[in-house]
Design a protein around this motif. Structure first.
Motif, PDB file in Angstrom:
ATOM      1  N   UNK A  62     -42.567  23.877 -37.663  1.00  0.00           N
ATOM      2  CA  UNK A  62     -42.002  23.147 -36.518  1.00  0.00           C
ATOM      3  C   UNK A  62     -40.503  23.398 -36.522  1.00  0.00           C
ATOM      4  N   UNK A  63     -40.040  24.205 -35.576  1.00  0.00           N
ATOM      5  CA  UNK A  63     -38.625  24.572 -35.532  1.00  0.00           C
ATOM      6  C   UNK A  63     -37.802  23.654 -34.649  1.00  0.00           C
ATOM      7  N   UNK A  64     -38.373  22.536 -34.221  1.00  0.00           N
ATOM      8  CA  UNK A  64     -37.595  21.597 -33.428  1.00  0.00           C
ATOM      9  C   UNK A  64     -36.319  21.206 -34.150  1.00  0.00           C
ATOM     10  N   UNK A  65     -35.206  21.173 -33.426  1.00  0.00           N
ATOM     11  CA  UNK A  65     -33.927  20.921 -34.077  1.00  0.00           C
ATOM     12  C   UNK A  65     -33.884  19.551 -34.748  1.00  0.00           C
ATOM     13  N   UNK A  66     -34.523  18.564 -34.140  1.00  0.00           N
ATOM     14  CA  UNK A  66     -34.535  17.232 -34.760  1.00  0.00           C
ATOM     15  C   UNK A  66     -35.282  17.266 -36.082  1.00  0.00           C
ATOM     16  N   UNK A  84     -35.046  34.510 -35.026  1.00  0.00           N
ATOM     17  CA  UNK A  84     -34.907  33.383 -34.115  1.00  0.00           C
ATOM     18  C   UNK A  84     -34.930  32.057 -34.847  1.00  0.00           C
ATOM     19  N   UNK A  85     -35.678  31.974 -35.942  1.00  0.00           N
ATOM     20  CA  UNK A  85     -35.676  30.752 -36.729  1.00  0.00           C
ATOM     21  C   UNK A  85     -34.343  30.570 -37.448  1.00  0.00           C
ATOM     22  N   UNK A  86     -33.745  31.671 -37.912  1.00  0.00           N
ATOM     23  CA  UNK A  86     -32.394  31.576 -38.472  1.00  0.00           C
ATOM     24  C   UNK A  86     -31.436  31.000 -37.433  1.00  0.00           C
ATOM     25  N   UNK A  87     -31.509  31.527 -36.218  1.00  0.00           N
ATOM     26  CA  UNK A  87     -30.629  31.066 -35.143  1.00  0.00           C
ATOM     27  C   UNK A  87     -30.854  29.582 -34.861  1.00  0.00           C
ATOM     28  N   UNK A  88     -32.128  29.181 -34.753  1.00  0.00           N
ATOM     29  CA  UNK A  88     -32.424  27.786 -34.442  1.00  0.00           C
ATOM     30  C   UNK A  88     -31.938  26.860 -35.561  1.00  0.00           C
ATOM     31  N   UNK A  89     -32.101  27.298 -36.815  1.00  0.00           N
ATOM     32  CA  UNK A  89     -31.655  26.471 -37.926  1.00  0.00           C
ATOM     33  C   UNK A  89     -30.141  26.278 -37.899  1.00  0.00           C
ATOM     34  N   UNK A  90     -29.431  27.357 -37.617  1.00  0.00           N
ATOM     35  CA  UNK A  90     -27.968  27.239 -37.529  1.00  0.00           C
ATOM     36  C   UNK A  90     -27.574  26.335 -36.364  1.00  0.00           C
ATOM     37  N   UNK A  91     -28.280  26.454 -35.243  1.00  0.00           N
ATOM     38  CA  UNK A  91     -28.025  25.567 -34.105  1.00  0.00           C
ATOM     39  C   UNK A  91     -28.293  24.108 -34.469  1.00  0.00           C
ATOM     40  N   UNK A 389     -36.559   2.104 -35.074  1.00  0.00           N
ATOM     41  CA  UNK A 389     -36.694   1.479 -33.756  1.00  0.00           C
ATOM     42  C   UNK A 389     -36.116   2.341 -32.652  1.00  0.00           C
ATOM     43  N   UNK A 390     -35.372   3.369 -33.011  1.00  0.00           N
ATOM     44  CA  UNK A 390     -34.734   4.221 -32.015  1.00  0.00           C
ATOM     45  C   UNK A 390     -35.712   5.263 -31.473  1.00  0.00           C
ATOM     46  N   UNK A 391     -35.472   5.671 -30.237  1.00  0.00           N
ATOM     47  CA  UNK A 391     -36.270   6.708 -29.587  1.00  0.00           C
ATOM     48  C   UNK A 391     -35.335   7.602 -28.781  1.00  0.00           C
ATOM     49  N   UNK A 392     -35.597   8.900 -28.789  1.00  0.00           N
ATOM     50  CA  UNK A 392     -34.763   9.792 -27.986  1.00  0.00           C
ATOM     51  C   UNK A 392     -35.559  11.032 -27.604  1.00  0.00           C
ATOM     52  N   UNK A 393     -35.257  11.544 -26.431  1.00  0.00           N
ATOM     53  CA  UNK A 393     -35.888  12.778 -25.974  1.00  0.00           C
ATOM     54  C   UNK A 393     -35.236  13.937 -26.712  1.00  0.00           C
ATOM     55  N   UNK A 394     -36.021  14.698 -27.446  1.00  0.00           N
ATOM     56  CA  UNK A 394     -35.494  15.840 -28.192  1.00  0.00           C
ATOM     57  C   UNK A 394     -35.894  17.177 -27.564  1.00  0.00           C
ATOM     58  N   UNK A 395     -36.734  17.119 -26.547  1.00  0.00           N
ATOM     59  CA  UNK A 395     -37.099  18.318 -25.788  1.00  0.00           C
ATOM     60  C   UNK A 395     -37.516  17.851 -24.404  1.00  0.00           C
ATOM     61  N   UNK A 396     -36.787  18.288 -23.394  1.00  0.00           N
ATOM     62  CA  UNK A 396     -37.134  17.819 -22.049  1.00  0.00           C
ATOM     63  C   UNK A 396     -38.381  18.518 -21.555  1.00  0.00           C
ATOM     64  N   UNK A 397     -39.064  17.877 -20.628  1.00  0.00           N
ATOM     65  CA  UNK A 397     -40.243  18.487 -20.019  1.00  0.00           C
ATOM     66  C   UNK A 397     -39.816  19.645 -19.118  1.00  0.00           C
ATOM     67  N   UNK A 398     -40.534  20.759 -19.203  1.00  0.00           N
ATOM     68  CA  UNK A 398     -40.250  21.865 -18.305  1.00  0.00           C
ATOM     69  C   UNK A 398     -40.680  21.518 -16.886  1.00  0.00           C
TER      70      UNK A 398
END
Length: 414
Positions: A62-66, A84-91, A389-398
């Motif tokens: 799971x490469x999601x940034x969160x 691309x996973x290297x790039x995502x990890x750095x991001x 208790x917190x919630x946040x959108x970590x990937x918007x719907x396309x």
């Protein structure tokens, strides 16, 4: 309760149904929900059991940034199988010196990116699984930290498509490794051996897993003078509600015994174990059809949201959030795509579903949203991370506009 004492698996029944219903109402469906606290708990449990090892997170799960950021902040280095996973990890905020790159038939652009990254960060380790990869790295001026991936000829795991230890695609044939190591020592800063023999390993698979790892450990002792021996990941989670979880302490003791004579740091790359049960996919019922064979439950999610059932014939538990107290009815749950592969289950007892019901699909945190696609011109789902208790959108719907955005930006279509 300390983190290491938390339950060994988060079952689908353990998710707060009211919260899931509220999230689905607020953010629409299909919707991935990722529990970041659960990821931290899983990492703490794994790290405690394998207190003798260097633990990295296998980002391909799971490469999601969160997700990557959560595990990195918890203390995990990050193993990447593609540039691309290297790039995502750095991001996601990972320092390049805390990355390891495991190249599998890497395209030129991947090697170019990795070597450019290494030029600025010589601590980066590159793992090669083919002798030609060594040549291609050397052609690019790379003479840094290099590991060699071993193919032990033994594969383990839940499906033949993930039994990488016996698949010729992965790693150097076992008997060819010593000679290649000698060559690597002359050309690079040779630091270790790597092997990943399969995925989805549970307690009943530990004997087979031991045989594969023992071969690799014997080779490490034979080669000698290693900084590390990386035994990959592969530790699984139960997907069926009555399936027992992996005895992580027994797995750790097995690895400890197998590597007792290896004079090097032992490295491990858990992926699925850390994130699978931290994810649920919410999907809304839109169609009910009674047939002589089964009750068809049509939902708004499909194989474009979660392809594992179609790709691996994988079982994912399904819970009716809206009507969990109803009598079970034999049902087939499928999505909106024009292919017979677009089903999450066939002829399974599920509390009787009605239109507008919310269904939750469990254990999707690994290889779920990462394998989502736009096949059939389906926009990919959104993701919400819950953190206490917190919630946040970590990937918007396309949107539909996203489906054609890259084509519309192409010069040939202007």
């Amino acid at each position: 309760m300390s983190l290491v004492d938390t339950p060994a698996v988060k079952r689908l029944a353990d998710w707060d149904g009211d919260r899931l219903e509220r999230l689905a109402t607020e953010y629409d469906t299909p919707l991935y929900v990722t529990d970041l606290d659960r990821i931290r708990e899983n990492f703490a449990r794994f790290e405690s059991a394998f207190d003798f090892a260097h633990v990295m997170y296998a980002a391909k799960a799971n490469t999601g940034q969160a997700v990557v950021r959560t595990l990195y902040d918890a203390g995990a280095d990050i193993e990447c199988a593609a540039a691309g996973e290297l790039y995502r990890a750095i991001e996601a905020g990972v320092a390049p010196e805390d990355l390891q790159y495991t190249a599998v038939n890497p395209p030129d652009r991947d090697l170019d990116y990795a070597v450019d990254l290494w030029a600025d960060t010589p601590e980066l380790t590159v793992t090669a699984g083919a002798s030609m990869t060594l040549d291609r790295l050397e052609e690019r001026g790379f003479d840094g930290r290099l590991a060699i991936r071993v193919n032990p000829g033994i594969g383990t795991g839940h499906h033949e498509k993930v039994a990488t230890g016996k698949d010729a695609k992965f790693g150097i044939p076992y008997e060819e490794v010593p000679e290649l190591v000698e060559s690597a020592r002359e050309r690079f800063e040779f630091v270790g051996l790597h092997a990943h023999v399969g995925s989805g390993v549970l307690s009943g698979d530990l004997d087979d897993h031991r045989r594969a790892l023992q071969k690799v450990a014997d080779l490490a002792a034979r080669v000698g003078d290693l900084e590390f021996l990386d035994l990959g990941g592969g530790f699984g989670v139960p997907y069926r509600p009555d399936e027992p979880p992996l005895d992580i302490e027994a797995a750790a003791e097995m690895v400890r015994e197998v590597t007792a004579d290896v004079d090097a740091t032992i490295a491990l790359e858990p992926g699925r174990y850390l994130v699978a049960d931290a994810g649920a996919l919410l999907t809304r019922v839109n169609t009910i059809k009674e047939t002589p064979e089964t009750r068809v439950v049509g939902v708004d999610g499909g194989l474009t949201s979660l392809i594992r059932p179609a790709m691996f014939d994988s079982y994912h538990h399904i819970r009716n959030i809206s009507g969990g107290d109803r009598e079970p009815v034999t049902s087939s749950v499928g999505g909106p795509l024009c292919t017979s592969a677009d089903v999450f289950c066939t002829d399974r007892p599920i509390p009787r579903s009605e239109a507008k019901d919310l269904l939750a699909i469990g254990n999707v945190g690994a290889y779920g949203i990462n394998l989502a696609s736009q096949f059939h011109s389906q926009p990919r789902p959104a993701e919400v991370a819950i953190d206490g208790e917190d919630e946040r959108v970590t990937r918007r719907r396309e949107t539909f506009e996203d489906l054609t955005r890259l084509e519309n930006e192409a010069p040939g279509n202007r």
